[in-house]
Motif scaffolding. Structure first.
Motif, PDB file in Angstrom:
ATOM      1  N   GLY A  31     -17.193 -11.012 -32.500  1.00  0.00           N
ATOM      2  CA  GLY A  31     -17.218  -9.941 -33.500  1.00  0.00           C
ATOM      3  C   GLY A  31     -15.907  -9.188 -33.596  1.00  0.00           C
ATOM      4  N   CYS A  32     -15.497  -8.879 -34.811  1.00  0.00           N
ATOM      5  CA  CYS A  32     -14.292  -8.070 -35.029  1.00  0.00           C
ATOM      6  C   CYS A  32     -14.443  -7.289 -36.328  1.00  0.00           C
ATOM      7  CB  CYS A  32     -13.044  -8.958 -35.093  1.00  0.00           C
ATOM      8  SG  CYS A  32     -11.518  -7.974 -35.092  1.00  0.00           S
ATOM      9  N   ASN A  33     -13.791  -6.139 -36.396  1.00  0.00           N
ATOM     10  CA  ASN A  33     -13.842  -5.326 -37.617  1.00  0.00           C
ATOM     11  C   ASN A  33     -12.700  -5.677 -38.569  1.00  0.00           C
ATOM     12  OD1 ASN A  33     -12.200  -4.223 -35.530  1.00  0.00           O
ATOM     13  ND2 ASN A  33     -12.014  -2.309 -36.636  1.00  0.00           N
ATOM     14  N   PHE A  34     -11.781  -6.567 -38.155  1.00  0.00           N
ATOM     15  CA  PHE A  34     -10.669  -6.987 -39.014  1.00  0.00           C
ATOM     16  C   PHE A  34     -10.729  -8.487 -39.296  1.00  0.00           C
ATOM     17  CE2 PHE A  34      -7.618  -3.367 -37.540  1.00  0.00           C
ATOM     18  CZ  PHE A  34      -8.191  -2.511 -38.468  1.00  0.00           C
ATOM     19  N   LYS A  35      -9.790  -8.945 -40.165  1.00  0.00           N
ATOM     20  CA  LYS A  35      -9.665 -10.382 -40.451  1.00  0.00           C
ATOM     21  C   LYS A  35      -8.240 -10.879 -40.152  1.00  0.00           C
ATOM     22  CE  LYS A  35     -13.193 -11.100 -44.026  1.00  0.00           C
ATOM     23  NZ  LYS A  35     -13.871  -9.800 -44.109  1.00  0.00           N
ATOM     24  N   CYS A  36      -7.270 -10.001 -40.349  1.00  0.00           N
ATOM     25  CA  CYS A  36      -5.853 -10.315 -40.075  1.00  0.00           C
ATOM     26  C   CYS A  36      -5.406 -11.618 -40.743  1.00  0.00           C
ATOM     27  CB  CYS A  36      -5.584 -10.339 -38.571  1.00  0.00           C
ATOM     28  SG  CYS A  36      -5.871  -8.746 -37.782  1.00  0.00           S
ATOM     29  N   ALA A  37      -5.793 -11.800 -41.981  1.00  0.00           N
ATOM     30  CA  ALA A  37      -5.473 -13.040 -42.693  1.00  0.00           C
ATOM     31  C   ALA A  37      -4.034 -13.077 -43.195  1.00  0.00           C
ATOM     32  CB  ALA A  37      -6.434 -13.225 -43.870  1.00  0.00           C
ATOM     33  N   GLY A  38      -3.279 -12.010 -42.947  1.00  0.00           N
ATOM     34  CA  GLY A  38      -1.888 -11.986 -43.423  1.00  0.00           C
ATOM     35  C   GLY A  38      -0.889 -12.528 -42.415  1.00  0.00           C
ATOM     36  N   PHE A  39      -1.296 -12.717 -41.160  1.00  0.00           N
ATOM     37  CA  PHE A  39      -0.340 -13.160 -40.146  1.00  0.00           C
ATOM     38  C   PHE A  39       0.318 -14.486 -40.540  1.00  0.00           C
ATOM     39  CE2 PHE A  39      -2.444 -10.631 -36.566  1.00  0.00           C
ATOM     40  CZ  PHE A  39      -1.390  -9.738 -36.513  1.00  0.00           C
ATOM     41  N   GLY A  40       1.642 -14.506 -40.462  1.00  0.00           N
ATOM     42  CA  GLY A  40       2.388 -15.735 -40.733  1.00  0.00           C
ATOM     43  C   GLY A  40       2.538 -16.055 -42.208  1.00  0.00           C
ATOM     44  N   GLY A  75      -2.802 -16.515 -40.114  1.00  0.00           N
ATOM     45  CA  GLY A  75      -4.064 -15.782 -39.962  1.00  0.00           C
ATOM     46  C   GLY A  75      -4.377 -15.518 -38.490  1.00  0.00           C
ATOM     47  N   CYS A  76      -5.609 -15.127 -38.215  1.00  0.00           N
ATOM     48  CA  CYS A  76      -6.036 -14.782 -36.844  1.00  0.00           C
ATOM     49  C   CYS A  76      -6.200 -16.057 -36.018  1.00  0.00           C
ATOM     50  CB  CYS A  76      -7.356 -14.019 -36.916  1.00  0.00           C
ATOM     51  SG  CYS A  76      -8.154 -13.838 -35.300  1.00  0.00           S
ATOM     52  N   ASP A  77      -5.509 -16.114 -34.856  1.00  0.00           N
ATOM     53  CA  ASP A  77      -5.596 -17.366 -34.073  1.00  0.00           C
ATOM     54  C   ASP A  77      -6.888 -17.453 -33.261  1.00  0.00           C
ATOM     55  OD1 ASP A  77      -4.941 -15.540 -32.108  1.00  0.00           O
ATOM     56  OD2 ASP A  77      -3.145 -16.572 -31.408  1.00  0.00           O
ATOM     57  N   SER A  78      -7.684 -16.371 -33.232  1.00  0.00           N
ATOM     58  CA  SER A  78      -9.001 -16.494 -32.578  1.00  0.00           C
ATOM     59  C   SER A  78     -10.123 -16.301 -33.603  1.00  0.00           C
ATOM     60  CB  SER A  78      -9.118 -15.531 -31.400  1.00  0.00           C
ATOM     61  OG  SER A  78      -8.615 -14.263 -31.704  1.00  0.00           O
ATOM     62  N   TYR A  79      -9.939 -16.916 -34.747  1.00  0.00           N
ATOM     63  CA  TYR A  79     -10.840 -16.752 -35.895  1.00  0.00           C
ATOM     64  C   TYR A  79     -12.308 -17.039 -35.557  1.00  0.00           C
ATOM     65  CZ  TYR A  79     -10.298 -21.852 -36.031  1.00  0.00           C
ATOM     66  OH  TYR A  79     -10.274 -23.180 -35.676  1.00  0.00           O
ATOM     67  N   SER A  81     -13.937 -16.364 -33.060  1.00  0.00           N
ATOM     68  CA  SER A  81     -14.602 -15.348 -32.243  1.00  0.00           C
ATOM     69  C   SER A  81     -15.170 -14.211 -33.098  1.00  0.00           C
ATOM     70  CB  SER A  81     -13.634 -14.780 -31.200  1.00  0.00           C
ATOM     71  OG  SER A  81     -12.602 -14.076 -31.831  1.00  0.00           O
ATOM     72  N   TRP A  82     -15.020 -14.307 -34.417  1.00  0.00           N
ATOM     73  CA  TRP A  82     -15.624 -13.257 -35.250  1.00  0.00           C
ATOM     74  C   TRP A  82     -16.164 -13.770 -36.590  1.00  0.00           C
ATOM     75  CZ3 TRP A  82     -13.128 -12.930 -39.905  1.00  0.00           C
ATOM     76  CH2 TRP A  82     -11.793 -13.359 -39.945  1.00  0.00           C
ATOM     77  N   MET A  83     -15.722 -14.962 -37.037  1.00  0.00           N
ATOM     78  CA  MET A  83     -16.218 -15.420 -38.352  1.00  0.00           C
ATOM     79  C   MET A  83     -17.694 -15.816 -38.212  1.00  0.00           C
ATOM     80  SD  MET A  83     -13.017 -17.585 -39.896  1.00  0.00           S
ATOM     81  CE  MET A  83     -13.691 -17.788 -41.556  1.00  0.00           C
ATOM     82  N   THR A 119     -11.699  -9.433 -24.019  1.00  0.00           N
ATOM     83  CA  THR A 119     -10.937  -9.585 -25.253  1.00  0.00           C
ATOM     84  C   THR A 119     -11.869  -9.966 -26.388  1.00  0.00           C
ATOM     85  OG1 THR A 119      -8.970 -10.688 -26.161  1.00  0.00           O
ATOM     86  CG2 THR A 119     -10.321 -12.006 -24.686  1.00  0.00           C
ATOM     87  N   GLY A 120     -11.309 -10.315 -27.532  1.00  0.00           N
ATOM     88  CA  GLY A 120     -12.186 -10.656 -28.655  1.00  0.00           C
ATOM     89  C   GLY A 120     -11.503 -11.596 -29.622  1.00  0.00           C
ATOM     90  N   GLY A 121     -11.887 -11.469 -30.860  1.00  0.00           N
ATOM     91  CA  GLY A 121     -12.622 -10.405 -31.494  1.00  0.00           C
ATOM     92  C   GLY A 121     -12.112  -9.011 -31.099  1.00  0.00           C
ATOM     93  N   GLU A 122     -12.971  -8.049 -31.322  1.00  0.00           N
ATOM     94  CA  GLU A 122     -12.693  -6.671 -30.906  1.00  0.00           C
ATOM     95  C   GLU A 122     -13.744  -6.294 -29.852  1.00  0.00           C
ATOM     96  OE1 GLU A 122     -10.448  -4.243 -30.976  1.00  0.00           O
ATOM     97  OE2 GLU A 122     -11.941  -3.291 -29.722  1.00  0.00           O
ATOM     98  N   THR A 150      -7.611  -4.746 -27.195  1.00  0.00           N
ATOM     99  CA  THR A 150      -8.267  -4.132 -28.350  1.00  0.00           C
ATOM    100  C   THR A 150      -7.278  -3.947 -29.497  1.00  0.00           C
ATOM    101  OG1 THR A 150      -9.304  -2.062 -29.078  1.00  0.00           O
ATOM    102  CG2 THR A 150      -7.844  -1.892 -27.204  1.00  0.00           C
ATOM    103  N   ASN A 151      -7.819  -3.802 -30.711  1.00  0.00           N
ATOM    104  CA  ASN A 151      -6.922  -3.498 -31.837  1.00  0.00           C
ATOM    105  C   ASN A 151      -6.731  -1.977 -31.987  1.00  0.00           C
ATOM    106  OD1 ASN A 151      -9.261  -2.605 -33.212  1.00  0.00           O
ATOM    107  ND2 ASN A 151      -9.532  -4.572 -34.249  1.00  0.00           N
ATOM    108  N   GLY A 152      -7.339  -1.203 -31.106  1.00  0.00           N
ATOM    109  CA  GLY A 152      -7.061   0.234 -31.068  1.00  0.00           C
ATOM    110  C   GLY A 152      -7.727   1.044 -32.156  1.00  0.00           C
ATOM    111  N   ALA A 186      -1.984  -3.008 -32.004  1.00  0.00           N
ATOM    112  CA  ALA A 186      -2.178  -2.291 -33.266  1.00  0.00           C
ATOM    113  C   ALA A 186      -1.674  -3.164 -34.414  1.00  0.00           C
ATOM    114  CB  ALA A 186      -1.413  -0.978 -33.221  1.00  0.00           C
ATOM    115  N   LYS A 187      -2.433  -3.226 -35.478  1.00  0.00           N
ATOM    116  CA  LYS A 187      -2.113  -4.159 -36.564  1.00  0.00           C
ATOM    117  C   LYS A 187      -1.218  -3.512 -37.627  1.00  0.00           C
ATOM    118  CE  LYS A 187      -4.554  -7.209 -34.514  1.00  0.00           C
ATOM    119  NZ  LYS A 187      -3.903  -7.577 -33.253  1.00  0.00           N
ATOM    120  N   LEU A 188      -0.040  -4.114 -37.781  1.00  0.00           N
ATOM    121  CA  LEU A 188       0.926  -3.674 -38.798  1.00  0.00           C
ATOM    122  C   LEU A 188       0.571  -4.315 -40.140  1.00  0.00           C
ATOM    123  CD1 LEU A 188       4.156  -4.052 -36.619  1.00  0.00           C
ATOM    124  CD2 LEU A 188       2.954  -1.925 -37.223  1.00  0.00           C
TER     125      LEU A 188
END
Ligand code: SF4
Length: 289
Positions: A31-40, A75-79, A81-83, A119-122, A150-152, A186-188
């Protein structure tokens, strides 16, 4: 007895941050509250790599286990763990079953100098209420150090905050002390997440009340570094005292190798810490490492 939905549970070397190089048990919650699909990706664009893998998993041929899942370069390299599409790969386990499994995977079947990474996910979403049961299990008695990766963005509940304080105090026997660390990635904006939802200095300040907290920013470009500087300013203004690490982007070796030296140079030039991603050169960042 509490249960936790576990994406992965494995033994490896911590590749990032304060405990880089330390043998560690990794408990990856689902589980995670983000997707972080912008990485890379070019700024403003979204990665669909994980979406394509999820479509294959649900509609064409299901993957049987985490180790079979493809790695992604964007995108998230541990996808998984939350999708939601991958939740069938993550069993809900009782705290006793998790403690038993941990004792099976650490050498000598007991805690020595290993540290636990949650770790996670979140990992600070709803599972906060389940961790005390796990940590109070007699098989976890020899554990001295825990890191929450954590993503903080998640506040500690008052009950969990108090529990962590007591857990730390109860381990101080004059020879050993117990330590809690919050590794805050923390996610930029390069992650694709919104600044106002990702940069929450007051949340991270609160982590410092129960343990050591540090910030870790994933950097790919000059603009990412400018964003990191801006975020550091916001955390410092809120009273955050911890260390700051810069870490190269790159879940796969080809991407990581492109900018690790540049990020190390940036860290040196600006008096910040550099965090490697040892799991990439050592283990190719495969699932379970
Ligand atoms: S916060 Fe971490 S686990 Fe969640 S989507 Fe972002 S990179 Fe993935």
């Amino acid at each position: 007895m509490s249960k936790i939905k576990i994406a992965e549970l494995f033994y490896s070397i911590q590749g990032e941050g304060r405990y880089m190089g330390v043998p560690s048990v990794f408990l990856r919650t689902f589980g995670c509250n983000f997707k972080c699909a912008g990485f890379g990706m070019p700024r403003g664009e979204t990665s669909f790599e994980a979406v394509d893998i999820a479509a294959k998993h649900t509609m064409i041929e299901p993957f049987q286990k985490y180790e079979d899942l493809p790695l992604v370069s964007t995108g998230c390299d541990s996808y998984a763990s939350w999708m939601p599409e991958f939740k069938d790969l993550s069993p809900m386990l009782t705290s006793d079953a998790i403690a038993d499994r941990i004792c099976e995977i650490i050498p000598h079947n007991e805690w020595r100098d290993e540290h636990l990474v949650i770790t996670g996910g979140e990992p600070l979403l709803g599972w906060q209420r389940a961790y005390p049961d796990l940590l109070d299990n007699p098989k976890m008695g020899g554990l001295r150090e825990i890191t929450f990766e954590t993503n903080g963005t998640q506040k500690l509940t008052p009950e969990f905050k108090e529990y962590l304080r007591q857990w730390t105090a109860s381990g101080n026997d004059g020879l050993w002390t117990r330590e809690i660390t919050f590794s805050v990635s923390a996610k930029l904006p390069c992650s694709g997440e919104k600044w106002e939802e990702a940069i929450l200095p007051e949340v991270v300040r609160e982590y410092e009340q129960v343990g050591t907290a540090y910030l870790k920013f994933v950097i790919a470009t000059e603009q990412d570094f400018k964003d990191a500087e801006c975020a550091i300013g916001a955390y410092r203004a809120a009273g955050f005292k911890g260390h700051v690490y810069l870490m190269p982007v790159g879940g796969v070796e080809s991407v990581y190798a492109l900018n690790n030296r540049t990020v190390a140079d940036l860290a040196m030039k600006n008096g910040l810490r550099y965090s490697d991603r040892l799991q990439v050169p050592l283990f190719k960042n495969e699932w379970g490492t």
